[in-house]
Design an enzyme around this catalytic site. Structure first.
Site, PDB file in Angstrom:
ATOM      1  N   SER A  86       0.805  -1.232   0.000  1.00  0.00           N
ATOM      2  CA  SER A  86       0.000   0.000   0.000  1.00  0.00           C
ATOM      3  C   SER A  86       0.833   1.275   0.000  1.00  0.00           C
ATOM      4  O   SER A  86       0.314   2.343  -0.294  1.00  0.00           O
ATOM      5  CB  SER A  86      -0.939   0.008   1.213  1.00  0.00           C
ATOM      6  N   ASP A 141      -2.554   8.552   7.515  1.00  0.00           N
ATOM      7  CA  ASP A 141      -3.454   7.719   8.311  1.00  0.00           C
ATOM      8  C   ASP A 141      -2.591   6.962   9.321  1.00  0.00           C
ATOM      9  O   ASP A 141      -1.381   7.193   9.387  1.00  0.00           O
ATOM     10  CB  ASP A 141      -4.315   6.816   7.415  1.00  0.00           C
ATOM     11  N   HIS A 194       0.147   4.923   7.019  1.00  0.00           N
ATOM     12  CA  HIS A 194       0.787   5.338   5.774  1.00  0.00           C
ATOM     13  C   HIS A 194       1.308   6.774   5.827  1.00  0.00           C
ATOM     14  O   HIS A 194       0.662   7.642   6.415  1.00  0.00           O
ATOM     15  CB  HIS A 194      -0.212   5.209   4.609  1.00  0.00           C
TER      16      HIS A 194
END
Length: 650
Positions: A328, A616, A619
């Site tokens: 991600s 977040d 990340h």
């Protein structure tokens, strides 16, 4: 600044090994009777004042901040050894040539033998017709002056032997050998051979010191002289420093590093510590270059403007494509096409990506986007969003990354998610891109050349070392688990190599124990969850040790390590110098109104996201991604053995 980093950043190697048990909270008793200093102008404090036809610094402005008095120190104030002496509770070690016989008999806290323009070999100083004390002559003075005179002041041979065994011998040597002396030698050895000679000669003198009683030896490597103002202003260079000089120094530094452990095992009871002065300077250059890091370039910036923005100038990038694999941190939309997958395709994700969520788990662009722009490419499109026609015509690279994926097939299972793990990403490269794109090339040879020049960017293993490891019912030890991960990673990299890849940038794993999620959900006694970071450090060390081996196994390949762990560590150590104000809080809010779980949909994030590390709880922000890209592109302290620009040009 450099001295501060020497004393603070390197307390683990310097003080714990040689002085005492010093921790960041205070200093216990220092069991160090004396500091003996050997070397060149970096640490000479006046010996050259007593040598005719010598390089001297005994006039203003030298010493302007040394109470306004020039002493022979080639700086404005104190040197590194002055600070260390103060930490040890000593006077500054006096210069040997300024000591009377009476002084030599009574000075028990150390002496300075360093001489500006000197070094290891006897050639130093000759090219400029200067009189200097080269290293072997400094050891002669220790033996024939200090040792003989001082010994008589001790009550017994045993007490004198103990005194010497506890004293620290500080060495800063080889800068002039690798600089002016090498460059002005009529008949030159190769840098490798020359480095071998230097290290052999250095060991001879260190062996002499050991036989004379020295046991604790701190050896500095050589700083990046190619970045000195003199070299920058008098030699040709295409980067910010003269890389030809720095490459020569790196060869020597590597020889020195590999020798210290061997020397310690050869000389019973000795302790050899390497002070990585090269890295200290690199860290300063990186930090100084990063003060404007939070001025993230505009969204629609073009290649030329970004190169100027990064102070890279008008360089030629000989890389036709960027292929991205991972999780991600670099997924730019593949998970949007997978049912029951971890997605970031809703606001506030993408709020700074022209206001459009794309699947990137951040507020704006990722590290791969910035690298693509520097290369003159479009952002690599997600493979699952491409039609067959797109796959046949897209020559500047593709993104195969998938959020929540990793190296092992277990990734995603614990949360019943559908992800593309690394081997599946390589499958897609082989079965779609490779087959579809090959037909657009005029020959197999041209396609092979294209692949060999393309960069393959890898960021994976975070999920393996995080949730997947923690939720496994039967766990291996962290060491064994790391071995399995590295073995599996190599299998896939080997597949990519067989398919034509040659240039690999493999990122290690960031300190996940410092993520907001882990800080807020796990027990910890420090600022981060060290249990998690220790597991990651084991894996990272194994990766670092493996890359050179892989490059030797896979002929014609180039493996470069992206040290993302260090990039994060540097920010945590000095957030203000990088422009960050918050390093451990999520910018977005979760469904409970907290900042612990994934972002709630369509809830406005923080306004100060440019000065935050995390968007977040898992990340990084676009600012952190930009710093990541910037340092990989320019900084060989976090991208080694060559930086990303050099890999692209190789």
């Amino acid at each position: 600044m450099v001295l501060e980093m020497f004393l603070k950043h390197h307390h683990s190697t310097l003080t714990n090994s040689l002085f005492c048990n010093i921790c960041p909270l205070g200093i216990s008793k220092i069991d160090l009777p004396a500091l003996y200093v050997f070397g060149d102008s970096y640490v000479d404090n006046g010996n050259n004042n007593f040598l005719p036809h010598s390089a001297v610094a005994n006039y203003l402005p030298f010493g302007i901040d040394f109470d306004g008095k020039p002493t022979g120190r080639a700086t404005n104030g104190r040197t590194v050894v002055d600070f260390i002496a103060t930490v040890g509770g000593f006077q500054y070690p006096p210069s040997i040539l300024g000591l009377s016989e009476a002084n030599r008999k009574s000075t028990r806290t150390g002496v300075n033998y360093a001489s500006g323009s000197s070094e290891i070999l006897s050639e130093n100083g000759r090219s400029m017709h200067m009189n200097v004390l080269n290293f072997f002559q400094q050891v002669d003075l220790f033996e024939n002056a200090t040792l003989k005179d001082l010994k008589s002041s001790f009550s017994s041979t045993e007490s004198f032997t103990e005194y010497l065994s506890k004293s620290v011998f500080f060495i800063h040597i080889a800068s002039n050998d690798l600089g002016f002396t090498y460059e002005t030698t009529a008949s030159k050895d190769s840098p490798d051979k020359y480095s071998e000679v230097l290290v052999e000669e250095l060991f001879k003198q260190l062996q002499r010191l050991y036989k004379l009683g020295a046991c604790k030896v701190l050896v500095n490597n050589v700083s990046p002289l190619g970045c000195q103002p003199f070299n920058i202003n008098t030699k040709n260079h295409t980067t910010s420093c003269v890389e030809e000089v720095n490459e020569r120094i790196i060869i020597y530094n590597k020889f020195l590093f590999n020798s210290l452990t061997k020397w310690q095992s050869t000389l019973s009871g000795s302790k050899f510590v390497l002070e990585d002065l090269y890295k200290i300077f690199q860290d300063v250059y990186a930090s100084a270059a990063s003060y404007d890091v939070l001025e993230v370039p505009p969204f629609n910036i073009n290649q030329q403007s970004l190169l100027q923005y990064l102070s890279l100038g008008d360089i030629k990038i000989d890389s036709p494509a960027l292929y991205v694999f991972g999780d991600s941190y670099v997924d730019d939309g593949n998970n949007n096409f997978l049912p029951h997958s971890a997605v970031a395709n809703y606001l506030p994700f993408g709020i700074d990506f022209d206001g459009k969520p794309t699947g990137r788990a951040t507020n704006g662009r990722t590290v791969a986007d910035f690298i693509a722009t520097v290369s003159g490419f479009q952002f690599p499109p997600p493979i699952l969003g491409m039609s067959e026609a797109d796959r046949k015509t897209t020559r500047t690279g593709v993104n195969y990354a998938s959020g929540s994926s990793g190296i092992l097939s277990e990734n995603g299972r614990s949360m019943h998610m559908n992800v593309l793990n690394f081997f599946q990403q390589v499958d897609l490269f082989e079965n779609t891109t490779l087959k579809d794109l090959k037909s657009s090339f005029s020959s197999t040879e041209s396609f092979t050349e294209y692949l060999s020049k393309s960069v393959f960017f890898i960021h994976t293993a975070s999920n393996d070392l995080g949730l997947t490891y923690e939720t496994a019912t039967s766990k291996s030890s962290p060491d064994k688990y790391a071995e399995v991960l590295v073995e599996e990673l190599f299998k896939q990299l080997q597949r990519l190599y067989k398919l034509g890849a040659r240039k690999f940038l493999v990122n290690n794993v960031s300190p996940l124990g410092c993520q907001p999620f882990n800080i807020n959900t796990k027990n910890h006694t420090t600022s981060c969850v060290e249990e998690v970071n220790e597991r990651i450090s084991i894996y990272n060390k194994l990766i670092s040790n493996s890359l050179t081996k892989w490059q030797s196994i896979l002929s014609g390949s180039k493996f470069v390590l992206g040290d993302l762990y260090k990039i994060f560590q540097d920010v945590y150590a000095s957030p203000v110098s990088y422009g960050f104000k918050d390093v451990n809080t999520s910018c977005c809010v979760d469904g409970n109104g907290a900042r612990i779980l994934p972002c709630a949909q369509n809830v406005a994030p923080c306004e100060d996201r440019k000065s935050r590390v995390f968007f977040d709880p898992f990340h990084p922000t676009e600012s952190m991604h930009f710093l990541w890209a910037r340092r990989l592109l320019k900084d060989s302290s976090v991208c080694s053995p060559i930086n990303l620009i050099q890999l692209m040009q190789a």
